[in-house]
Write a protein that holds these residues in place. Structure first.
Motif, PDB file in Angstrom:
ATOM      1  N   HIS A 117      69.444  50.425  56.664  1.00  0.00           N
ATOM      2  CA  HIS A 117      69.167  51.280  57.829  1.00  0.00           C
ATOM      3  C   HIS A 117      68.327  52.504  57.462  1.00  0.00           C
ATOM      4  CE1 HIS A 117      69.735  53.327  61.630  1.00  0.00           C
ATOM      5  NE2 HIS A 117      70.194  54.367  60.987  1.00  0.00           N
ATOM      6  N   LYS A 118      68.619  53.132  56.342  1.00  0.00           N
ATOM      7  CA  LYS A 118      67.922  54.375  55.981  1.00  0.00           C
ATOM      8  C   LYS A 118      66.415  54.186  55.853  1.00  0.00           C
ATOM      9  CE  LYS A 118      68.545  53.924  50.978  1.00  0.00           C
ATOM     10  NZ  LYS A 118      69.167  54.496  49.793  1.00  0.00           N
ATOM     11  N   HIS A 119      65.968  52.993  55.516  1.00  0.00           N
ATOM     12  CA  HIS A 119      64.538  52.739  55.352  1.00  0.00           C
ATOM     13  C   HIS A 119      63.829  52.469  56.679  1.00  0.00           C
ATOM     14  CE1 HIS A 119      64.851  52.884  51.052  1.00  0.00           C
ATOM     15  NE2 HIS A 119      65.789  51.953  51.058  1.00  0.00           N
ATOM     16  N   PHE A 120      64.593  52.227  57.725  1.00  0.00           N
ATOM     17  CA  PHE A 120      63.998  51.927  59.029  1.00  0.00           C
ATOM     18  C   PHE A 120      63.608  53.178  59.810  1.00  0.00           C
ATOM     19  CE2 PHE A 120      65.686  47.759  58.221  1.00  0.00           C
ATOM     20  CZ  PHE A 120      64.821  46.915  58.891  1.00  0.00           C
ATOM     21  N   ARG A 121      64.138  54.324  59.448  1.00  0.00           N
ATOM     22  CA  ARG A 121      63.926  55.537  60.247  1.00  0.00           C
ATOM     23  C   ARG A 121      62.450  55.845  60.493  1.00  0.00           C
ATOM     24  NH1 ARG A 121      68.543  57.918  56.963  1.00  0.00           N
ATOM     25  NH2 ARG A 121      70.318  57.589  58.332  1.00  0.00           N
ATOM     26  N   LYS A 122      61.653  55.860  59.443  1.00  0.00           N
ATOM     27  CA  LYS A 122      60.230  56.216  59.611  1.00  0.00           C
ATOM     28  C   LYS A 122      59.468  55.119  60.357  1.00  0.00           C
ATOM     29  CE  LYS A 122      60.105  59.497  55.949  1.00  0.00           C
ATOM     30  NZ  LYS A 122      59.337  60.246  55.043  1.00  0.00           N
ATOM     31  N   VAL A 123      59.866  53.876  60.155  1.00  0.00           N
ATOM     32  CA  VAL A 123      59.238  52.779  60.894  1.00  0.00           C
ATOM     33  C   VAL A 123      59.555  52.913  62.377  1.00  0.00           C
ATOM     34  CG1 VAL A 123      59.232  50.274  61.256  1.00  0.00           C
ATOM     35  CG2 VAL A 123      59.151  51.210  58.930  1.00  0.00           C
ATOM     36  N   ILE A 124      60.807  53.183  62.697  1.00  0.00           N
ATOM     37  CA  ILE A 124      61.205  53.337  64.095  1.00  0.00           C
ATOM     38  C   ILE A 124      60.487  54.524  64.730  1.00  0.00           C
ATOM     39  CG2 ILE A 124      63.161  53.841  65.619  1.00  0.00           C
ATOM     40  CD1 ILE A 124      64.848  52.152  63.552  1.00  0.00           C
ATOM     41  N   GLN A 125      60.310  55.599  63.982  1.00  0.00           N
ATOM     42  CA  GLN A 125      59.549  56.742  64.503  1.00  0.00           C
ATOM     43  C   GLN A 125      58.119  56.324  64.826  1.00  0.00           C
ATOM     44  OE1 GLN A 125      60.090  59.613  61.349  1.00  0.00           O
ATOM     45  NE2 GLN A 125      61.793  60.595  62.405  1.00  0.00           N
ATOM     46  N   ALA A 126      57.501  55.539  63.955  1.00  0.00           N
ATOM     47  CA  ALA A 126      56.138  55.073  64.204  1.00  0.00           C
ATOM     48  C   ALA A 126      56.088  54.165  65.431  1.00  0.00           C
ATOM     49  CB  ALA A 126      55.594  54.339  62.977  1.00  0.00           C
ATOM     50  N   VAL A 127      57.099  53.318  65.597  1.00  0.00           N
ATOM     51  CA  VAL A 127      57.144  52.421  66.753  1.00  0.00           C
ATOM     52  C   VAL A 127      57.278  53.231  68.045  1.00  0.00           C
ATOM     53  CG1 VAL A 127      58.479  50.598  67.899  1.00  0.00           C
ATOM     54  CG2 VAL A 127      58.012  50.440  65.443  1.00  0.00           C
ATOM     55  N   ILE A 151      50.007  53.534  62.002  1.00  0.00           N
ATOM     56  CA  ILE A 151      50.398  54.935  61.848  1.00  0.00           C
ATOM     57  C   ILE A 151      51.665  55.135  61.011  1.00  0.00           C
ATOM     58  CG2 ILE A 151      49.242  55.665  63.959  1.00  0.00           C
ATOM     59  CD1 ILE A 151      51.944  55.617  65.392  1.00  0.00           C
ATOM     60  N   THR A 152      52.289  54.060  60.593  1.00  0.00           N
ATOM     61  CA  THR A 152      53.536  54.171  59.839  1.00  0.00           C
ATOM     62  C   THR A 152      53.297  54.703  58.416  1.00  0.00           C
ATOM     63  OG1 THR A 152      55.503  52.996  59.084  1.00  0.00           O
ATOM     64  CG2 THR A 152      53.437  51.780  59.011  1.00  0.00           C
ATOM     65  N   PRO A 153      54.216  55.523  57.916  1.00  0.00           N
ATOM     66  CA  PRO A 153      54.114  55.970  56.527  1.00  0.00           C
ATOM     67  C   PRO A 153      54.782  54.985  55.554  1.00  0.00           C
ATOM     68  CG  PRO A 153      55.896  57.125  57.595  1.00  0.00           C
ATOM     69  CD  PRO A 153      55.244  56.260  58.654  1.00  0.00           C
ATOM     70  N   ILE A 154      55.405  53.929  56.097  1.00  0.00           N
ATOM     71  CA  ILE A 154      56.111  52.948  55.268  1.00  0.00           C
ATOM     72  C   ILE A 154      55.792  51.551  55.804  1.00  0.00           C
ATOM     73  CG2 ILE A 154      58.233  53.128  56.611  1.00  0.00           C
ATOM     74  CD1 ILE A 154      59.784  52.867  53.970  1.00  0.00           C
ATOM     75  N   ASP A 155      55.533  50.626  54.922  1.00  0.00           N
ATOM     76  CA  ASP A 155      55.102  49.287  55.319  1.00  0.00           C
ATOM     77  C   ASP A 155      56.238  48.504  55.970  1.00  0.00           C
ATOM     78  OD1 ASP A 155      53.404  47.144  55.642  1.00  0.00           O
ATOM     79  OD2 ASP A 155      53.371  46.583  53.519  1.00  0.00           O
ATOM     80  N   PHE A 156      55.878  47.675  56.943  1.00  0.00           N
ATOM     81  CA  PHE A 156      56.857  46.806  57.591  1.00  0.00           C
ATOM     82  C   PHE A 156      56.184  45.537  58.063  1.00  0.00           C
ATOM     83  CE2 PHE A 156      55.199  49.149  61.248  1.00  0.00           C
ATOM     84  CZ  PHE A 156      55.121  48.181  62.240  1.00  0.00           C
ATOM     85  N   GLY A 157      56.998  44.581  58.449  1.00  0.00           N
ATOM     86  CA  GLY A 157      56.508  43.331  58.995  1.00  0.00           C
ATOM     87  C   GLY A 157      57.422  42.859  60.105  1.00  0.00           C
ATOM     88  N   VAL A 158      57.034  41.766  60.741  1.00  0.00           N
ATOM     89  CA  VAL A 158      57.799  41.174  61.834  1.00  0.00           C
ATOM     90  C   VAL A 158      58.498  39.931  61.307  1.00  0.00           C
ATOM     91  CG1 VAL A 158      57.690  40.181  64.154  1.00  0.00           C
ATOM     92  CG2 VAL A 158      56.137  42.053  63.514  1.00  0.00           C
ATOM     93  N   SER A 159      59.817  39.967  61.293  1.00  0.00           N
ATOM     94  CA  SER A 159      60.571  38.819  60.794  1.00  0.00           C
ATOM     95  C   SER A 159      60.821  37.777  61.877  1.00  0.00           C
ATOM     96  CB  SER A 159      61.906  39.255  60.184  1.00  0.00           C
ATOM     97  OG  SER A 159      62.711  39.893  61.145  1.00  0.00           O
ATOM     98  N   GLU A 160      60.917  38.254  63.132  1.00  0.00           N
ATOM     99  CA  GLU A 160      61.175  37.310  64.214  1.00  0.00           C
ATOM    100  C   GLU A 160      60.731  37.900  65.536  1.00  0.00           C
ATOM    101  OE1 GLU A 160      64.647  34.081  65.139  1.00  0.00           O
ATOM    102  OE2 GLU A 160      65.279  36.024  64.358  1.00  0.00           O
ATOM    103  N   GLY A 161      60.132  37.061  66.350  1.00  0.00           N
ATOM    104  CA  GLY A 161      59.747  37.442  67.701  1.00  0.00           C
ATOM    105  C   GLY A 161      60.500  36.565  68.670  1.00  0.00           C
TER     106      GLY A 161
END
Length: 143
Positions: free
Chosen positions: A99-109, A29-39
């Motif tokens: 940080h500014k690029h994380f906002r939409k990802v965090i909203q999707a999360v 559902i995210t409008p911006i691509d992301f990945g998982v760097s560490e679990g």
């Protein structure tokens, strides 16, 4: 619609199934691509991050701990899971930690967490230590 890469899926191995599900839903559902760097991370890795000033605690939610998990599809033999992930954002195909690029990802999360009924916390909302990539289960709700 985006999909998690093979590397991101590998980085989710050992993460609590509720958090895993939130990240899987968020990428849909995210409008911006992301990945998982560490679990999941080791105590040794956590010591390194604290020494580098990239973390402030040895009580990291990335370090596996025992959880009672009711969804048997995800239960491993140890019952130990990490309760946090670090994400990265892709802008124009390049990784960014701004940080500014994380906002939409965090909203999707958070939207995914609400849909799935999972209680989470985001390092982007912490007052004492801004950690935009960090998402963790809210431990008030997990034993």
């Amino acid at each position: 619609m985006y999909k998690l890469s093979k590397r991101s899926h590998q980085n989710l191995i050992g993460v609590h199934p509720d958090l895993y599900a939130v990240i899987e839903r968020a990428i849909q559902i995210t409008p911006i691509d992301f990945g998982v760097s560490e679990g999941v991370r080791t105590v040794e890795r956590q010591k390194q991050l604290v020494a580098e000033g990239k973390s402030t605690t040895m009580n990291s939610k990335h370090i596996p701990r025992y959880f009672e998990v009711t969804n048997q599809d995800f239960t491993d033999s140890s019952g130990e899971y990490g309760a946090a992930v670090d994400l990265f954002v892709l802008v124009d195909g390049k990784v960014t930690w701004e940080h500014k690029h994380f906002r939409k990802v965090i909203q999707a999360v958070f939207t995914a967490a609400i849909e799935l009924g999972v209680q989470i916390e985001a390092g982007a909302l912490w007052r004492d230590f801004l950690d935009s990539p960090h998402i963790q289960l809210n431990m008030k709700y997990y034993k």
